[in-house]
Design a protein around this motif. Structure first.
Motif, mmCIF file in Angstrom:
data_model
loop_
_atom_site.group_PDB
_atom_site.id
_atom_site.type_symbol
_atom_site.label_atom_id
_atom_site.label_comp_id
_atom_site.label_asym_id
_atom_site.label_seq_id
_atom_site.Cartn_x
_atom_site.Cartn_y
_atom_site.Cartn_z
ATOM 1 N N PHE B 25 26.649 2.306 7.272
ATOM 2 C CA PHE B 25 27.933 1.894 7.863
ATOM 3 C C PHE B 25 28.009 2.180 9.363
ATOM 4 O O PHE B 25 28.993 1.823 10.018
ATOM 5 N N ILE B 26 27.021 2.858 9.902
ATOM 6 C CA ILE B 26 27.019 3.118 11.347
ATOM 7 C C ILE B 26 26.973 1.787 12.089
ATOM 8 O O ILE B 26 26.253 0.876 11.697
ATOM 9 N N GLU B 27 27.775 1.676 13.140
ATOM 10 C CA GLU B 27 27.821 0.419 13.880
ATOM 11 C C GLU B 27 26.765 0.359 14.973
ATOM 12 O O GLU B 27 26.578 1.328 15.700
ATOM 13 N N ILE B 33 25.530 -1.552 10.400
ATOM 14 C CA ILE B 33 24.132 -1.923 10.151
ATOM 15 C C ILE B 33 24.000 -2.801 8.905
ATOM 16 O O ILE B 33 23.335 -3.837 8.920
ATOM 17 N N LEU B 34 24.670 -2.388 7.829
ATOM 18 C CA LEU B 34 24.581 -3.098 6.558
ATOM 19 C C LEU B 34 25.055 -4.550 6.685
ATOM 20 O O LEU B 34 24.452 -5.465 6.104
ATOM 21 N N GLY B 105 18.982 -1.988 2.972
ATOM 22 C CA GLY B 105 20.213 -2.271 3.700
ATOM 23 C C GLY B 105 20.171 -1.834 5.150
ATOM 24 O O GLY B 105 20.950 -2.324 5.974
ATOM 25 N N VAL B 106 19.271 -0.925 5.468
ATOM 26 C CA VAL B 106 19.189 -0.399 6.838
ATOM 27 C C VAL B 106 17.989 -0.960 7.614
ATOM 28 O O VAL B 106 17.442 -0.320 8.506
ATOM 29 N N ARG B 107 17.602 -2.202 7.253
ATOM 30 C CA ARG B 107 16.599 -2.941 8.047
ATOM 31 C C ARG B 107 17.247 -4.222 8.571
ATOM 32 O O ARG B 107 16.967 -5.327 8.097
ATOM 33 N N LYS B 203 13.330 0.613 9.724
ATOM 34 C CA LYS B 203 14.269 1.176 8.756
ATOM 35 C C LYS B 203 15.032 2.274 9.488
ATOM 36 O O LYS B 203 14.429 3.237 9.982
ATOM 37 N N ILE B 204 16.337 2.144 9.565
ATOM 38 C CA ILE B 204 17.139 3.079 10.359
ATOM 39 C C ILE B 204 17.544 4.266 9.492
ATOM 40 O O ILE B 204 18.420 4.149 8.637
ATOM 41 N N THR B 205 16.882 5.396 9.698
ATOM 42 C CA THR B 205 17.165 6.559 8.849
ATOM 43 C C THR B 205 17.470 7.836 9.626
ATOM 44 O O THR B 205 17.953 8.788 9.041
ATOM 45 N N THR B 206 17.181 7.875 10.911
ATOM 46 C CA THR B 206 17.429 9.089 11.704
ATOM 47 C C THR B 206 18.298 8.735 12.911
ATOM 48 O O THR B 206 18.414 7.557 13.272
ATOM 49 N N PRO B 207 18.916 9.745 13.552
ATOM 50 C CA PRO B 207 19.702 9.454 14.766
ATOM 51 C C PRO B 207 18.872 8.751 15.846
ATOM 52 O O PRO B 207 19.377 7.861 16.530
ATOM 53 N N GLU B 208 17.592 9.120 15.981
ATOM 54 C CA GLU B 208 16.726 8.438 16.949
ATOM 55 C C GLU B 208 16.620 6.949 16.619
ATOM 56 O O GLU B 208 16.609 6.100 17.507
#
Lengths: 225, 225
Positions: B25-27, B33-34, B105-107, B203-208
């Motif tokens: 849900f991070i924008e 993102i989703l 969902g985070v790609r 794949k977005i999984t970390t703050p970086e």
């Protein structure tokens, strides 16, 4: 305490970049990538003997950049070869006894912690090579099978060794297609010891990487690790 | 032409993010993102039957976001399970005949080209799974040896299959520690066909990763590929 050397390999001609500026000279945050990389070693220790292997046709451009950026970190410039293997070999000729860390010129985000641990491991065990766990699932295409990624590591640099070990390893082969120094050392019968790398310790080789590097740089103060 | 389904796996609770907002849900660029990920499939084809597996306790938050962003892409919401395996299994219950692409969902940076090639490969060969060559040298730590990275691939998503194949594969095992769908399919005796992925399909999984994603998004119009 053994003498510490660092060979910074800055051999690329930037062809993958579709850019007239060789990738190691591209600026991020106002400073060429290569200077940031050297700074990372200098900030870890001012006692390190820094050797930089750069293609001879970029020497004058480098000198210009040194003037422009008033870059005063002492280092020894050696000619890069036609392959990474040859560049490292040229660098090693300037290395006496001690320990030597070999590092990609386009990995500016290496931390003092990683550099230190590589040197320490090399001093203790003969080698210390930065590596990270693959983030994604892994397959072997030859047998077309899924693999347990926990058994694998993606290699980064620094890759540190006792000088005698790595000089001997580079002298003992003429095969030039090794993709890292650990493979050269291993080829000469040496055991490789791994050190925890960092996902931010990226190798900047594509235009996307430059964008990512800019973003990582801008955000650096925002992380608390 | 076979019916196309897509299962978007949005099961993560965002614990690696040290954030109260679940990572999906991070924008980035003003949109969660989703939603960007779902948009990528919708932009490839409006005919795709989109199924999204989301933890039940995030349903109301999702409905709020749908209102806020006036998000009108039709999709079927199913309950995520306690593991990726279970989320996919729940999604597959809603899939009839045809071909199904399973996607993280985070790609959000998956391209129409990759989606298309995964579906095409699945239609032709039974499977089509996005994968890229490792950029870095690779070692196997169990035997402590250098590997020829050209023989390996890092797996991404989409991972597409004929519906019957992947439904049967998921029904045939209770082991839940598979890290991707290709491994589940393979476990049931299916051969895996690879499709060229993309290094930007992260794949977005970390703050970086969020910072990198922002930068990639901002630069997207700047690339010419």
């Amino acid at each position: 305490m053994m003498v510490k050397h660092a060979i910074i390999v800055a051999g690329g001609s930037g062809m993958r970049m579709q850019s007239t500026t060789p990738k190691q000279f591209i600026e991020i945050g106002g400073l060429p990538i290569l200077m940031r990389t050297i700074k990372a070693f200098y900030e870890y220790s001012q006692e390190i003997n820094i050797i930089m292997a750069l293609p001879a046709d970029l020497f004058s451009r480098w000198e210009e950049l040194v003037e422009i950026h008033q870059f005063r970190i002492p280092l020894q410039l050696v000619k890069g070869g036609s392959s990474r293997f040859e560049s490292v070999k040229n660098g090693l000729q300037e290395v006496e006894e001690g320990i030597v860390a070999i590092h990609d010129g386009v990995r500016p985000f290496v931390t003092s912690k990683i550099i230190e641990q590589c040197y320490e491991s090399a001093e203790k065990y003969g080698s210390g090579v930065a590596a990270v766990l693959p983030k994604d699932s892994l397959r072997r295409v030859t047998e077309n099978v899924s693999l347990d990624r926990s058994q694998f590591r993606l290699m980064q640099t620094p890759q540190a060794f006792t000088s005698s070990t790595i000089k001997l390893a580079y002298a003992s082969t003429n095969k030039k297609d090794f993709t890292d120094d650990a493979a050269v050392a291993e080829n000469n019968g040496n055991k490789i010891y791994l050190v925890q790398g960092d996902y931010r310790n990226i190798k900047i080789t594509t235009p996307e990487d430059v964008i990512v590097a800019q973003a990582l740089l801008e955000s650096e103060s925002g992380f608390s690790d």
